[in-house]
Design a protein around this motif. Structure first.
Motif, PDB file in Angstrom:
ATOM      1  N   HIS A  35       0.881  -1.202   0.020  1.00 11.69           N
ATOM      2  CA  HIS A  35       0.190   0.099   0.202  1.00 11.69           C
ATOM      3  C   HIS A  35       0.882   1.310  -0.057  1.00 11.69           C
ATOM      4  N   ASN A  36       0.287   2.456  -0.555  1.00  9.89           N
ATOM      5  CA  ASN A  36       0.929   3.575  -0.498  1.00  9.89           C
ATOM      6  C   ASN A  36       0.185   4.403   0.470  1.00  9.89           C
ATOM      7  N   LYS A  37       0.771   4.975   1.434  1.00  9.73           N
ATOM      8  CA  LYS A  37       0.038   5.505   2.558  1.00  9.73           C
ATOM      9  C   LYS A  37      -0.489   6.625   2.018  1.00  9.73           C
ATOM     10  N   ARG A  38       0.141   7.535   1.476  1.00 14.65           N
ATOM     11  CA  ARG A  38      -0.319   8.832   1.050  1.00 14.65           C
ATOM     12  C   ARG A  38      -1.517   8.594  -0.110  1.00 14.65           C
ATOM     13  N   GLU A  39      -1.130   7.919  -1.146  1.00 14.87           N
ATOM     14  CA  GLU A  39      -2.325   7.639  -1.918  1.00 14.87           C
ATOM     15  C   GLU A  39      -3.609   6.846  -1.530  1.00 14.87           C
ATOM     16  N   LYS A  40      -3.361   6.124  -0.725  1.00  8.70           N
ATOM     17  CA  LYS A  40      -4.498   5.087  -0.095  1.00  8.70           C
ATOM     18  C   LYS A  40      -5.404   6.200   0.965  1.00  8.70           C
ATOM     19  N   MET A  41      -4.587   7.263   1.623  1.00  6.14           N
ATOM     20  CA  MET A  41      -5.327   8.277   2.443  1.00  6.14           C
ATOM     21  C   MET A  41      -6.015   9.068   1.583  1.00  6.14           C
ATOM     22  N   LEU A  42      -5.755   9.513   0.519  1.00  2.35           N
ATOM     23  CA  LEU A  42      -6.240  10.519  -0.392  1.00  2.35           C
ATOM     24  C   LEU A  42      -7.506   9.984  -0.889  1.00  2.35           C
ATOM     25  N   LEU A  43      -7.521   8.566  -1.223  1.00  2.00           N
ATOM     26  CA  LEU A  43      -8.619   7.732  -1.876  1.00  2.00           C
ATOM     27  C   LEU A  43      -9.748   7.496  -0.740  1.00  2.00           C
ATOM     28  N   GLU A  44      -9.280   7.368   0.297  1.00  2.00           N
ATOM     29  CA  GLU A  44     -10.249   7.008   1.580  1.00  2.00           C
ATOM     30  C   GLU A  44     -11.104   8.389   1.760  1.00  2.00           C
ATOM     31  N   ASP A  93     -11.639   7.516 -11.295  1.00  2.00           N
ATOM     32  CA  ASP A  93     -10.409   7.516 -11.547  1.00  2.00           C
ATOM     33  C   ASP A  93      -9.226   7.148 -10.608  1.00  2.00           C
ATOM     34  N   GLY A  94      -9.766   7.679  -9.539  1.00  2.00           N
ATOM     35  CA  GLY A  94      -8.853   7.334  -8.068  1.00  2.00           C
ATOM     36  C   GLY A  94      -8.971   6.107  -7.781  1.00  2.00           C
ATOM     37  N   GLN A  98      -9.148   3.541 -10.079  1.00  2.00           N
ATOM     38  CA  GLN A  98      -8.391   2.837 -11.287  1.00  2.00           C
ATOM     39  C   GLN A  98      -6.837   3.161 -11.024  1.00  2.00           C
ATOM     40  N   GLU A  99      -6.500   4.228 -10.480  1.00  2.00           N
ATOM     41  CA  GLU A  99      -5.291   4.646 -10.353  1.00  2.00           C
ATOM     42  C   GLU A  99      -4.543   3.922  -9.185  1.00  2.00           C
ATOM     43  N   TYR A 100      -5.330   3.326  -8.091  1.00  2.25           N
ATOM     44  CA  TYR A 100      -4.634   2.733  -7.166  1.00  2.25           C
ATOM     45  C   TYR A 100      -5.035   1.433  -7.094  1.00  2.25           C
ATOM     46  N   LEU A 101      -6.250   0.868  -7.516  1.00  2.47           N
ATOM     47  CA  LEU A 101      -6.541  -0.654  -7.468  1.00  2.47           C
ATOM     48  C   LEU A 101      -6.342  -1.294  -8.807  1.00  2.47           C
ATOM     49  N   GLY A 102      -6.302  -0.595  -9.800  1.00  3.09           N
ATOM     50  CA  GLY A 102      -6.297  -1.010 -11.272  1.00  3.09           C
ATOM     51  C   GLY A 102      -7.638  -1.216 -11.893  1.00  3.09           C
ATOM     52  N   GLU A 103      -7.569  -1.440 -13.108  1.00  4.07           N
ATOM     53  CA  GLU A 103      -8.902  -1.220 -14.032  1.00  4.07           C
ATOM     54  C   GLU A 103      -9.725  -2.304 -13.731  1.00  4.07           C
ATOM     55  N   LYS A 104      -9.335  -3.548 -13.611  1.00  4.13           N
ATOM     56  CA  LYS A 104     -10.455  -4.536 -13.250  1.00  4.13           C
ATOM     57  C   LYS A 104     -11.386  -4.549 -11.975  1.00  4.13           C
ATOM     58  N   ILE A 105     -10.713  -3.834 -10.938  1.00  2.00           N
ATOM     59  CA  ILE A 105     -11.516  -3.786  -9.816  1.00  2.00           C
ATOM     60  C   ILE A 105     -12.262  -2.392  -9.985  1.00  2.00           C
ATOM     61  N   ALA A 106     -11.728  -1.527 -10.802  1.00  2.00           N
ATOM     62  CA  ALA A 106     -12.361  -0.031 -10.967  1.00  2.00           C
ATOM     63  C   ALA A 106     -13.669  -0.382 -11.724  1.00  2.00           C
ATOM     64  N   LEU A 107     -13.526  -1.177 -12.782  1.00  5.45           N
ATOM     65  CA  LEU A 107     -14.552  -1.463 -13.848  1.00  5.45           C
ATOM     66  C   LEU A 107     -15.840  -1.954 -12.900  1.00  5.45           C
ATOM     67  N   TYR A 108     -15.384  -2.804 -11.975  1.00 13.57           N
ATOM     68  CA  TYR A 108     -16.610  -3.494 -11.313  1.00 13.57           C
ATOM     69  C   TYR A 108     -17.465  -2.249 -10.610  1.00 13.57           C
ATOM     70  N   SER A 111      -7.588  -5.216   3.556  1.00 17.32           N
ATOM     71  CA  SER A 111      -7.097  -6.292   2.735  1.00 17.32           C
ATOM     72  C   SER A 111      -5.743  -5.590   2.144  1.00 17.32           C
ATOM     73  N   ARG A 112      -4.883  -6.598   2.015  1.00 17.28           N
ATOM     74  CA  ARG A 112      -3.515  -6.004   1.330  1.00 17.28           C
ATOM     75  C   ARG A 112      -3.889  -5.449  -0.132  1.00 17.28           C
ATOM     76  N   ARG A 113      -2.938  -4.778  -0.743  1.00 16.47           N
ATOM     77  CA  ARG A 113      -2.981  -4.090  -1.901  1.00 16.47           C
ATOM     78  C   ARG A 113      -3.290  -5.056  -2.952  1.00 16.47           C
ATOM     79  N   PRO A 114      -4.333  -5.199  -3.856  1.00 12.03           N
ATOM     80  CA  PRO A 114      -4.501  -6.306  -4.793  1.00 12.03           C
ATOM     81  C   PRO A 114      -3.489  -6.169  -5.962  1.00 12.03           C
ATOM     82  N   ILE A 115      -3.166  -7.205  -6.628  1.00  9.24           N
ATOM     83  CA  ILE A 115      -2.652  -7.185  -7.725  1.00  9.24           C
ATOM     84  C   ILE A 115      -3.179  -6.581  -8.888  1.00  9.24           C
ATOM     85  N   PRO A 116      -2.856  -5.392  -9.355  1.00  5.99           N
ATOM     86  CA  PRO A 116      -3.685  -4.850 -10.218  1.00  5.99           C
ATOM     87  C   PRO A 116      -3.704  -5.789 -11.661  1.00  5.99           C
ATOM     88  N   SER A 117      -4.828  -5.472 -12.414  1.00  8.28           N
ATOM     89  CA  SER A 117      -5.145  -6.291 -13.690  1.00  8.28           C
ATOM     90  C   SER A 117      -5.834  -5.310 -14.492  1.00  8.28           C
TER      91      SER A 117
END
Length: 746
Positions: free
Chosen positions: A238-247, A263-264, A266-276, A618-624
């Motif tokens: 996890h990136n503490k700064r990016e995660k905090m901004l998204l939260e 967009d936030g 997608q930029e942190y968790l990846g396109e697959k999770i973001a599209l869900y 959760s741990r940061r997911p592997i982006p896909s």
């Protein structure tokens, strides 16, 4: 012993390296790598420290900790190892220097978004001798996007050799971006800028892990390493700064489904999770009008104390049109998001699945090496999986029959009188709850079996694997989820005389649907909240045993204690839930018109639960990457068509609306009503374009602009180079004409 030697080596590495970090921490100074580049470690591998006497498998010996760390370093990655607080695990932090990131990004044609201002300036200037400069205008506003907005191009590196002043002037290889100003820059934590975001770094490093060693990769299959217990796990940090901004933007109670920071995400968790989450927000937003209509229908039913109200007919038509429009507009939204995230054409560019088994042969297309698997083995596995699914469907039907047999016993005198408590009729409630729980249990048991059967079929890509898994799951789960409802709606009144519908089959169906829907919402949300918490608590308890009381857990160890969010199973299970929720809300909507509004509130909570689980538990997911929702789109369309049939059948064949009509006349009414609605659905589907015009134009711009700026594609005009004054000067020798042939012999 061997373990003692390994411990001594690791202890020395740990002490030597930590001495510098401890001193820097005391002085409150960052490490040199972070100061220079603005980022640090992005991945972690966790190893189990094993005793010498523990028998190891062939895979464990082949991929020992020493081999794995050696392969990481051979691939140009930097590592740092340290013991856990209880010294029974070794954590290996991994990072990639900028030059290694650029080399791999170039090798895999990693796409980056272009800087609009730089791209426009470069395009207007042109490239001498290749293509002329041009200004792209849209005078008639045909596209709502600016010409250079959302333009993606593959990363290109440039290699040179420079003298290193620090190393006696020896020449060193330097890898740089070929177009340093053309790609979009990201601000890093220490004020530095990079063309690679944190998500890009994680994706590129994951590619390095899976690339063969002959191509300067590690040659790992992370899933196999975990399955064979060569490593405990591997996860991006996890990136503490990016995660905090998204939260701050996402984890808010008042966050509306149509206003998520997509967009936030997608930029942190990846396109697959973001599209869900895009789909979840889209579907939930569209539930608002149908939910309001359903409340009105329920109010009329309640007022007239009858399930034969006029609004039901209009509600059935509205459901059919609504489901078609919702899915058609989703296609538009999906294609637009793929364009905005650079995922258009992703499936065509998708790499082979690491688990794909086959013989390496020359490609019949371009001669490159590729894996080939004979059709026979896959066909045998497919036939076996279908046979297993048919057998399991028979089991489901048997369970449903057993539950309704119990219900028939409950409804016999004098037991039925004992179970009727006035407000609550236990003779109806208990079997309905049994149905709901049976659906959940049988569904959970099938999921791992379906994954195993699909893996046997040996699909070449992750997309093909997921599509096959979706098909199996839908066929089985459709019978599992809806068999009780279809039996009550269309079979019970004809197949049994012992257990008749109390108050009419539509009333009983409404009761059954309400029970199933509410139980599933409660159980699934409870699972999503408490399972990650319990697994984290259990792991934390195990890790605390034998821990050194003088040492404090590092951030990396704390993240290890979080639950794993599998990028395949996670979105897959979420889509599966939404699919069958959609079925409950549409297939029998005239019997339970409150289902859509209940689905809306369920999804409103679901967005917050899923976001909280991803960012906090959760741990940061592997982006896909992903281009669309795949076969789930087909599943929703099938459900939409079936909803037209079932609602028409409920109105014309089951309800008392045509009680005094002949059976033949009821069938005629059903066919006319159903075909009229199907024609309306077809008209709506044709009227709504799958891809918006603006998206089509922007995709064409992407191809054209990236072709010029990145690939240097020449203009179609063969004289294009001569439109440039510099090119004319360079080619002036072409215009020298001699009086006669200077070499008449030739």
């Amino acid at each position: 012993s061997r373990r003692y030697k390994e411990e001594q080596v690791l202890r020395k590495m740990d002490d030597d390296r930590n001495s510098r970090y401890v001193q820097r921490t005391r002085d409150n100074l960052p490490e040199d790598f972070f100061v220079e580049f603005g980022y640090s470690y992005d991945w972690v591998f966790v190893f189990k420290v094993q005793d010498e006497w523990v028998e190891k498998s062939d895979m464990q010996r082949k991929f020992s900790m020493k081999h794995v760390i050696g392969a990481l370093r051979h691939a140009g990655l930097e590592t740092h190892q340290f013991y856990s607080v209880q010294r029974d695990e070794v954590y290996c932090k991994i990072r990639a220097p900028p030059q290694r990131l650029m080399e791999q990004a170039d090798a895999i044609d990693h796409k980056l978004r272009l800087n609009p201002a730089a791209a426009e300036e470069e395009m207007s200037s042109g490239r001498s001798g290749l293509w002329k400069g041009r200004d792209i205008q849209d005078p008639f506003a045909q596209c709502k996007y600016a010409p250079f907005e959302y333009i993606y191009g593959k990363f290109e590196q440039e290699t040179s050799f420079k003298r290193d002043k620090k190393n006696k002037g020896h020449k060193i290889k330097v890898v740089e971006s070929k177009f340093p100003k053309l790609y979009r820059s990201f601000a890093l934590e220490n004020g530095k800028e990079s063309q690679f975001s944190g998500l890009d770094r994680i994706k590129i490093m994951h590619s390095i892990f899976e690339t063969p060693r002959a191509e300067k990769g590690c040659g790992f299959n992370l899933d196999e390493l975990v399955a064979d217990k060569c490593i405990i796990t591997a996860y991006p940090l996890h990136n503490k700064r990016e995660k905090m901004l998204l939260e701050r933007r996402w984890l808010r109670i008042e966050q509306l489904p149509w206003n998520q920071p997509l967009d936030g995400i997608q930029e942190y968790l990846g396109e697959k999770i973001a599209l869900y989450f895009v789909f979840l927000g889209h579907y939930t937003t569209w539930l608002v009008p149908i939910g309001i209509f359903g409340i009105a229908v329920w109010a009329e039913i309640f007022a007239e104390e009858s399930y034969n109200v006029q609004l039901q007919l209009y509600f059935a038509v509205f459901i059919a049109c609504w489901s078609t429009l919702m899915l058609e507009f989703w296609k538009r939204r999906e294609s637009t998001m793929a364009m905005m995230w650079g995922m258009s054409g992703f499936e065509e560019e998708e790499k082979p699945r690491p688990e794909f088994r086959g013989e390496v042969i020359p490609s019949p297309v371009d001669g490159d090496e590729e894996k080939f698997s004979a059709m026979g083995e896959s066909l045998q596995a497919f036939v076996m999986s279908q046979t297993v699914i048919i057998g399991l469907i028979a089991v489901v039907i048997g369970v449903v029959a057993a539950i309704f047999s119990i219900r028939a016993v409950f409804n016999t005198a004098p037991l039925s009188a004992d179970l009727d408590a006035g407000v609550i009729n236990l003779a109806q409630l208990v079997p309905s709850l049994m149905n709901a729980l049976a659906i959940l249990v049988l569904g959970e048991l099938f999921t791992p079996l379906a994954e195993w059967l699909t893996d046997l079929e040996n699909h070449p890509t992750n997309t093909a694997f997921e599509d096959a898994l979706i098909s199996k799951t839908f066929i089985y789960q459709f019978v599992n989820a809806y068999a009780p409802c279809f039996y009550v709606a269309f079979g019970k009144q004809y197949l049994t005389t012992e257990d008749v519908c109390v108050g009419g089959c539509i009333l009983e169906l409404s009761y059954l649907l309400g029970s199933i829907f509410i139980v599933q919402v409660l159980v699934q949300n409870a699972q999503e909240v408490f399972v990650p918490l319990y697994s984290s608590y259990k792991l934390r308890l195990e890790e605390s045993k034998g821990a050194d009381p003088t040492r404090k857990m590092s951030v990396i160890e704390e993240e290890f204690l979080l639950s794993e969010f599998d990028v395949l199973r996670g979105p897959f299970n979420q889509y599966k839930e939404l699919t069958f929720q959609f079925g409950y809300a549409t297939l029998f909507s005239v019997a339970f018109p409150l289902a859509p509004i209940l689905a809306f509130f369920s999804n409103f909570i679901e967005i917050r639960v899923d976001a909280w689980v991803l960012l906090q538990c959760s741990r940061r997911p592997i982006p896909s990457g992903v281009e669309d929702i795949g076969t789930w789109q087909t599943v929703f369309e099938v459900m939409s068509s079936l909803a037209t049939v079932t609602n028409a059948a409920l109105i014309c064949l089951v309800s008392d609306r045509f009680l005094h009509s002949s059976w033949m006349w009821r069938v005629v009414n059903f066919l006319v009503f159903e075909h009229a609605v199907f024609i309306g659905q077809f008209i709506f589907a044709v009227m709504v374009e799958d891809v918006p015009k603006s998206t089509t134009i922007q995709l064409a711009r992407q191809e054209f602009i990236a072709g010029k700026l990145i690939d240097d594609l020449e203009d179609d005009d063969p004289d294009a180079a001569f439109h440039d004054p510099d090119a004319l000067e360079q080619e002036k020798d072409l215009f020298i004409i001699d009086d006669d042939d200077p070499d008449p012999v030739l």
